[in-house]
Write a protein that holds these residues in place. Sequence first.
Motif, PDB file in Angstrom:
ATOM      1  N   UNK A   6       0.754  -1.164  -0.073  1.00 26.81           N
ATOM      2  CA  UNK A   6      -0.194   0.168  -0.046  1.00 26.81           C
ATOM      3  C   UNK A   6       0.844   1.368  -0.069  1.00 26.81           C
ATOM      4  N   UNK A   7       0.363   2.402  -0.669  1.00 31.12           N
ATOM      5  CA  UNK A   7       1.353   3.494  -0.641  1.00 31.12           C
ATOM      6  C   UNK A   7       1.422   3.935   0.686  1.00 31.12           C
ATOM      7  N   UNK A   8       2.325   4.872   0.978  1.00 26.78           N
ATOM      8  CA  UNK A   8       2.685   5.354   2.313  1.00 26.78           C
ATOM      9  C   UNK A   8       1.609   6.556   2.739  1.00 26.78           C
ATOM     10  N   UNK A   9       1.524   6.744   4.012  1.00 21.95           N
ATOM     11  CA  UNK A   9       0.617   7.924   4.386  1.00 21.95           C
ATOM     12  C   UNK A   9       1.702   8.787   5.106  1.00 21.95           C
ATOM     13  N   UNK A  10       1.637  10.196   4.789  1.00 25.09           N
ATOM     14  CA  UNK A  10       2.239  11.078   5.449  1.00 25.09           C
ATOM     15  C   UNK A  10       1.413  12.032   6.201  1.00 25.09           C
ATOM     16  N   UNK A  11       2.038  12.634   7.335  1.00 19.01           N
ATOM     17  CA  UNK A  11       1.300  13.361   8.310  1.00 19.01           C
ATOM     18  C   UNK A  11       1.927  14.266   8.879  1.00 19.01           C
ATOM     19  N   UNK A  12       1.284  15.513   9.016  1.00 15.79           N
ATOM     20  CA  UNK A  12       1.726  16.757   9.726  1.00 15.79           C
ATOM     21  C   UNK A  12       0.715  17.246  10.486  1.00 15.79           C
ATOM     22  N   UNK A  13       1.117  17.962  11.724  1.00 20.36           N
ATOM     23  CA  UNK A  13      -0.142  18.599  12.428  1.00 20.36           C
ATOM     24  C   UNK A  13       0.480  19.784  12.962  1.00 20.36           C
ATOM     25  N   UNK A  14      -0.520  20.770  12.832  1.00 20.21           N
ATOM     26  CA  UNK A  14      -0.256  22.256  13.010  1.00 20.21           C
ATOM     27  C   UNK A  14      -1.506  22.626  14.072  1.00 20.21           C
ATOM     28  N   UNK A  15      -1.249  22.975  15.114  1.00 23.77           N
ATOM     29  CA  UNK A  15      -2.278  23.532  16.344  1.00 23.77           C
ATOM     30  C   UNK A  15      -3.385  22.617  16.316  1.00 23.77           C
ATOM     31  N   UNK A  16      -3.078  21.335  16.331  1.00 24.67           N
ATOM     32  CA  UNK A  16      -4.259  20.433  16.795  1.00 24.67           C
ATOM     33  C   UNK A  16      -4.931  20.010  15.515  1.00 24.67           C
ATOM     34  N   UNK A  48      -8.500  18.302  15.467  1.00 24.39           N
ATOM     35  CA  UNK A  48      -8.372  18.124  16.679  1.00 24.39           C
ATOM     36  C   UNK A  48      -8.191  19.230  17.711  1.00 24.39           C
ATOM     37  N   UNK A  49      -8.296  20.341  17.012  1.00 25.78           N
ATOM     38  CA  UNK A  49      -8.820  21.663  17.905  1.00 25.78           C
ATOM     39  C   UNK A  49      -9.868  21.717  18.485  1.00 25.78           C
ATOM     40  N   UNK A  50     -10.069  22.974  19.547  1.00 18.88           N
ATOM     41  CA  UNK A  50     -11.322  23.214  20.083  1.00 18.88           C
ATOM     42  C   UNK A  50     -11.880  24.261  19.293  1.00 18.88           C
ATOM     43  N   UNK A  51     -11.537  24.569  18.032  1.00 22.25           N
ATOM     44  CA  UNK A  51     -12.051  25.671  17.492  1.00 22.25           C
ATOM     45  C   UNK A  51     -12.573  25.136  16.108  1.00 22.25           C
ATOM     46  N   UNK A  52     -13.595  25.922  15.473  1.00 23.68           N
ATOM     47  CA  UNK A  52     -14.055  25.714  14.256  1.00 23.68           C
ATOM     48  C   UNK A  52     -13.304  26.498  13.287  1.00 23.68           C
ATOM     49  N   UNK A  53     -12.715  25.596  12.236  1.00 22.38           N
ATOM     50  CA  UNK A  53     -11.935  26.302  11.118  1.00 22.38           C
ATOM     51  C   UNK A  53     -12.687  26.034   9.643  1.00 22.38           C
ATOM     52  N   UNK A  54     -12.478  26.997   8.686  1.00 17.72           N
ATOM     53  CA  UNK A  54     -13.010  26.890   7.355  1.00 17.72           C
ATOM     54  C   UNK A  54     -11.743  26.751   6.396  1.00 17.72           C
ATOM     55  N   UNK A  85     -15.931  21.453  12.187  1.00 13.98           N
ATOM     56  CA  UNK A  85     -15.835  21.815  13.615  1.00 13.98           C
ATOM     57  C   UNK A  85     -14.829  20.905  14.383  1.00 13.98           C
ATOM     58  N   UNK A  86     -14.754  21.274  15.886  1.00 12.86           N
ATOM     59  CA  UNK A  86     -13.716  20.203  16.746  1.00 12.86           C
ATOM     60  C   UNK A  86     -14.352  18.765  16.393  1.00 12.86           C
ATOM     61  N   UNK A  87     -13.253  17.989  16.112  1.00 15.05           N
ATOM     62  CA  UNK A  87     -13.557  16.497  16.101  1.00 15.05           C
ATOM     63  C   UNK A  87     -13.986  16.165  14.825  1.00 15.05           C
ATOM     64  N   UNK A  88     -14.122  17.068  13.888  1.00 12.38           N
ATOM     65  CA  UNK A  88     -14.727  16.591  12.494  1.00 12.38           C
ATOM     66  C   UNK A  88     -13.342  16.368  11.426  1.00 12.38           C
ATOM     67  N   UNK A  89     -13.616  15.941  10.284  1.00 12.86           N
ATOM     68  CA  UNK A  89     -12.522  15.717   9.494  1.00 12.86           C
ATOM     69  C   UNK A  89     -13.122  15.811   8.041  1.00 12.86           C
ATOM     70  N   UNK A  90     -12.559  16.032   7.207  1.00 13.24           N
ATOM     71  CA  UNK A  90     -12.717  16.310   5.614  1.00 13.24           C
ATOM     72  C   UNK A  90     -11.929  15.463   4.815  1.00 13.24           C
ATOM     73  N   UNK A 110      -4.539  27.417   4.272  1.00 12.87           N
ATOM     74  CA  UNK A 110      -5.109  28.854   5.028  1.00 12.87           C
ATOM     75  C   UNK A 110      -6.411  28.346   5.640  1.00 12.87           C
ATOM     76  N   UNK A 111      -6.683  28.295   6.935  1.00 13.10           N
ATOM     77  CA  UNK A 111      -7.883  28.150   7.538  1.00 13.10           C
ATOM     78  C   UNK A 111      -8.206  29.375   8.057  1.00 13.10           C
ATOM     79  N   UNK A 112      -9.563  29.752   8.250  1.00 14.39           N
ATOM     80  CA  UNK A 112     -10.148  30.824   8.913  1.00 14.39           C
ATOM     81  C   UNK A 112     -10.942  30.283  10.083  1.00 14.39           C
ATOM     82  N   UNK A 113     -10.825  30.845  11.044  1.00 14.64           N
ATOM     83  CA  UNK A 113     -11.778  30.826  12.420  1.00 14.64           C
ATOM     84  C   UNK A 113     -13.043  31.600  12.238  1.00 14.64           C
ATOM     85  N   UNK A 114     -13.865  31.291  13.039  1.00 14.52           N
ATOM     86  CA  UNK A 114     -15.213  32.116  13.127  1.00 14.52           C
ATOM     87  C   UNK A 114     -15.161  33.475  13.504  1.00 14.52           C
ATOM     88  N   UNK A 115     -13.769  33.708  14.224  1.00 18.34           N
ATOM     89  CA  UNK A 115     -13.608  35.285  14.463  1.00 18.34           C
ATOM     90  C   UNK A 115     -12.782  35.893  13.518  1.00 18.34           C
TER      91      UNK A 115
END
Length: 138
Positions: A6-16, A48-54, A85-90, A110-115
């Motif tokens: 199977x092809x490899x999976x690459x992963x990075x995390x920024x602020x959750x 995985x953060x506590x904020x909603x991002x678009x 939303x927090x805990x969701x994925x796309x 680029x993600x933008x928070x509700x604020x």
Amino acid sequence: MAGRPPPPVYEAETAGVKIRVQPRFMHDESRPASGEYVWSYTVEIENGSQRTWTLTMRHWDIIDSHGRRQLVDGEGVVGQTPTLEPGKSFRYSSGAPLAAPSGMMGGMYTLVGEDGEEMHVRIPTFSLDSPYERSRPS
């Protein structure tokens, strides 16, 4: 095809926010005799953060094994600007053609928070390898 790992999976995390990418060489779409090599890649964005991002913008940096570089910037991904939303994925899939038998891709979203706060999330650099590459960097 059977027998391929199977092809490899690459992963990075920024602020959750985790970005996972799994590239796959597309044998049926590629034409090595014409110098056309095609990959698909599936991206999963997990909030995985506590904020909603678009997700509003994407930036890709693509370099092939001949040293040619493409910068790709645009709105959203695959015609969408998903809100996570927090805990969701796309998850989405897209493709990348190269005129060389291997290369690398990476970038950021680029993600933008509700604020209105912006956050840049790193897309891990991943390898685009085909069975037609004779030498690969070690």
